[in-house]
Design a protein around this motif. Sequence first.
Motif, PDB file in Angstrom:
ATOM      1  N   GLU A  10       4.467   2.774  44.604  1.00 37.21           N
ATOM      2  CA  GLU A  10       5.080   3.947  43.977  1.00 37.21           C
ATOM      3  C   GLU A  10       5.711   4.847  45.316  1.00 37.21           C
ATOM      4  N   PRO A  14      13.239   6.393  45.606  1.00 41.45           N
ATOM      5  CA  PRO A  14      13.994   4.893  45.884  1.00 41.45           C
ATOM      6  C   PRO A  14      14.747   4.021  46.767  1.00 41.45           C
ATOM      7  N   SER A  19      14.818   1.093  42.355  1.00 42.02           N
ATOM      8  CA  SER A  19      12.739   0.856  41.593  1.00 42.02           C
ATOM      9  C   SER A  19      12.405   1.594  43.201  1.00 42.02           C
ATOM     10  N   ARG A  20      10.840   2.269  42.284  1.00 42.65           N
ATOM     11  CA  ARG A  20      10.882   2.788  42.813  1.00 42.65           C
ATOM     12  C   ARG A  20       9.058   2.735  43.808  1.00 42.65           C
ATOM     13  N   CYS A  35      10.557  -4.798  46.800  1.00 41.20           N
ATOM     14  CA  CYS A  35      10.518  -4.288  46.266  1.00 41.20           C
ATOM     15  C   CYS A  35      10.905  -5.229  44.793  1.00 41.20           C
TER      16      CYS A  35
END
Length: 64
Positions: A10, A14, A19-20, A35
Amino acid sequence: MDVQVGDILEMKKPHPCGSRRFLVLRSGMDFKIRCTGCGHEVMVPRVKAEKNIKKIIRQEQDEK
């Protein structure tokens, strides 16, 4: 930092898709990460990646 293949990273910032979280495909001097949002694969130098990691989510495997 102990990052292994199969871990989910994480990141602090981002990906452009929003998405992170990234899945680690290869580790060494560079990380190859995918990703989890859009599936884009990127090669990132270890130093740069470790600076941007917020949390490592480890997939626990049952060892028998």
